[in-house]
Design a protein around this motif. Sequence first.
Motif, PDB file in Angstrom:
ATOM      1  N   ILE A 194       0.843  -1.193   0.000  1.00 15.39           N
ATOM      2  CA  ILE A 194       0.000   0.000   0.000  1.00 15.39           C
ATOM      3  C   ILE A 194       0.880   1.245   0.000  1.00 15.39           C
ATOM      4  N   ASN A 195       0.267   2.371  -0.309  1.00 18.58           N
ATOM      5  CA  ASN A 195       0.944   3.656  -0.274  1.00 18.58           C
ATOM      6  C   ASN A 195       0.848   4.191   1.160  1.00 18.58           C
ATOM      7  N   PRO A 196       1.979   4.461   1.821  1.00 19.42           N
ATOM      8  CA  PRO A 196       1.910   4.917   3.212  1.00 19.42           C
ATOM      9  C   PRO A 196       1.182   6.250   3.377  1.00 19.42           C
ATOM     10  N   SER A 197       1.266   7.114   2.396  1.00 22.94           N
ATOM     11  CA  SER A 197       0.539   8.394   2.473  1.00 22.94           C
ATOM     12  C   SER A 197      -0.961   8.165   2.420  1.00 22.94           C
ATOM     13  N   GLU A 198      -1.389   7.211   1.605  1.00 25.12           N
ATOM     14  CA  GLU A 198      -2.809   6.887   1.524  1.00 25.12           C
ATOM     15  C   GLU A 198      -3.298   6.270   2.838  1.00 25.12           C
ATOM     16  N   LEU A 199      -2.472   5.437   3.462  1.00 22.45           N
ATOM     17  CA  LEU A 199      -2.826   4.870   4.763  1.00 22.45           C
ATOM     18  C   LEU A 199      -2.977   5.982   5.797  1.00 22.45           C
ATOM     19  N   ASP A 200      -2.029   6.910   5.832  1.00 27.05           N
ATOM     20  CA  ASP A 200      -2.108   8.032   6.772  1.00 27.05           C
ATOM     21  C   ASP A 200      -3.385   8.837   6.560  1.00 27.05           C
ATOM     22  N   ALA A 201      -3.741   9.080   5.301  1.00 26.54           N
ATOM     23  CA  ALA A 201      -4.956   9.842   4.990  1.00 26.54           C
ATOM     24  C   ALA A 201      -6.204   9.078   5.433  1.00 26.54           C
ATOM     25  N   ALA A 202      -6.220   7.764   5.223  1.00 22.68           N
ATOM     26  CA  ALA A 202      -7.368   6.953   5.641  1.00 22.68           C
ATOM     27  C   ALA A 202      -7.505   6.947   7.166  1.00 22.68           C
ATOM     28  N   LEU A 203      -6.380   6.899   7.877  1.00 17.19           N
ATOM     29  CA  LEU A 203      -6.423   6.946   9.341  1.00 17.19           C
ATOM     30  C   LEU A 203      -6.908   8.303   9.828  1.00 17.19           C
ATOM     31  N   GLU A 204      -6.464   9.377   9.192  1.00 19.86           N
ATOM     32  CA  GLU A 204      -6.927  10.724   9.551  1.00 19.86           C
ATOM     33  C   GLU A 204      -8.431  10.858   9.328  1.00 19.86           C
ATOM     34  N   MET A 205      -8.917  10.343   8.200  1.00 22.85           N
ATOM     35  CA  MET A 205     -10.350  10.412   7.903  1.00 22.85           C
ATOM     36  C   MET A 205     -11.136   9.603   8.932  1.00 22.85           C
ATOM     37  N   ASP A 206     -10.620   8.443   9.307  1.00 25.23           N
ATOM     38  CA  ASP A 206     -11.284   7.606  10.301  1.00 25.23           C
ATOM     39  C   ASP A 206     -11.369   8.335  11.640  1.00 25.23           C
ATOM     40  N   ARG A 207     -10.281   8.985  12.036  1.00 21.92           N
ATOM     41  CA  ARG A 207     -10.287   9.738  13.300  1.00 21.92           C
ATOM     42  C   ARG A 207     -11.275  10.900  13.237  1.00 21.92           C
ATOM     43  N   ALA A 208     -11.321  11.580  12.108  1.00 18.97           N
ATOM     44  CA  ALA A 208     -12.246  12.709  11.957  1.00 18.97           C
ATOM     45  C   ALA A 208     -13.696  12.232  12.047  1.00 18.97           C
ATOM     46  N   LEU A 209     -13.993  11.103  11.418  1.00 24.15           N
ATOM     47  CA  LEU A 209     -15.353  10.572  11.445  1.00 24.15           C
ATOM     48  C   LEU A 209     -15.760  10.115  12.848  1.00 24.15           C
ATOM     49  N   SER A 210     -14.780   9.641  13.614  1.00 24.93           N
ATOM     50  CA  SER A 210     -15.101   9.156  14.961  1.00 24.93           C
ATOM     51  C   SER A 210     -14.952  10.255  16.016  1.00 24.93           C
ATOM     52  N   GLY A 211     -14.543  11.469  15.582  1.00 23.18           N
ATOM     53  CA  GLY A 211     -14.440  12.603  16.504  1.00 23.18           C
ATOM     54  C   GLY A 211     -13.224  12.586  17.390  1.00 23.18           C
ATOM     55  N   GLN A 212     -12.197  11.794  17.029  1.00 25.96           N
ATOM     56  CA  GLN A 212     -10.976  11.723  17.813  1.00 25.96           C
ATOM     57  C   GLN A 212      -9.991  12.776  17.328  1.00 25.96           C
ATOM     58  N   GLU A 213      -9.135  13.231  18.243  1.00 28.53           N
ATOM     59  CA  GLU A 213      -8.055  14.141  17.847  1.00 28.53           C
ATOM     60  C   GLU A 213      -6.946  13.327  17.216  1.00 28.53           C
ATOM     61  N   SER A 214      -6.192  13.960  16.305  1.00 27.16           N
ATOM     62  CA  SER A 214      -5.064  13.308  15.672  1.00 27.16           C
ATOM     63  C   SER A 214      -3.916  13.171  16.660  1.00 27.16           C
ATOM     64  N   PRO A 215      -3.195  12.053  16.603  1.00 25.60           N
ATOM     65  CA  PRO A 215      -2.007  11.936  17.454  1.00 25.60           C
ATOM     66  C   PRO A 215      -0.905  12.821  16.912  1.00 25.60           C
ATOM     67  N   ASN A 216       0.148  13.000  17.684  1.00 26.43           N
ATOM     68  CA  ASN A 216       1.292  13.786  17.237  1.00 26.43           C
ATOM     69  C   ASN A 216       1.802  13.211  15.922  1.00 26.43           C
ATOM     70  N   LYS A 217       1.992  14.043  14.920  1.00 24.99           N
ATOM     71  CA  LYS A 217       2.349  13.564  13.588  1.00 24.99           C
ATOM     72  C   LYS A 217       3.856  13.488  13.347  1.00 24.99           C
ATOM     73  N   THR A 218       4.679  13.475  14.371  1.00 22.38           N
ATOM     74  CA  THR A 218       6.109  13.364  14.142  1.00 22.38           C
ATOM     75  C   THR A 218       6.433  11.935  13.756  1.00 22.38           C
ATOM     76  N   HIS A 219       7.197  11.770  12.695  1.00 24.96           N
ATOM     77  CA  HIS A 219       7.581  10.425  12.239  1.00 24.96           C
ATOM     78  C   HIS A 219       9.050  10.238  12.483  1.00 24.96           C
TER      79      HIS A 219
END
Length: 92
Positions: free
Chosen positions: A67-92
């Motif tokens: 998979i594309n890691p950027s696409e995975l990150d975007a899907a996780l962000e969308m999932d968090r937004a839909l569930s009303g959760q805050e994003s974790p620290n984005k430092t990689h």
Amino acid sequence: MFTRTKTRTVHFDAPFTLKGLDGPHPAGDYQVQDDEEQITGISWLAYRRVATAIEVVAGKTTSLIDINPSELDAALEMDRALSGQESPNKTH
């Protein structure tokens, strides 16, 4: 060249899709593997990601799908937004 594989668990609260996967996959925990290779020619130890794969189970079969890691990150962000959760620290 030295390579390593790092495994992490990602969680989806809702069904999700990614390019390379057949249709939507159910919410839950998924193992993700990041393959990294050592960068040579510099004075400190560093790695770069060269591949990312997600483990999916279909019946009794488990597969690793690239998979594309950027696409995975975007899907996780969308999932968090839909569930009303805050994003974790984005430092990689």
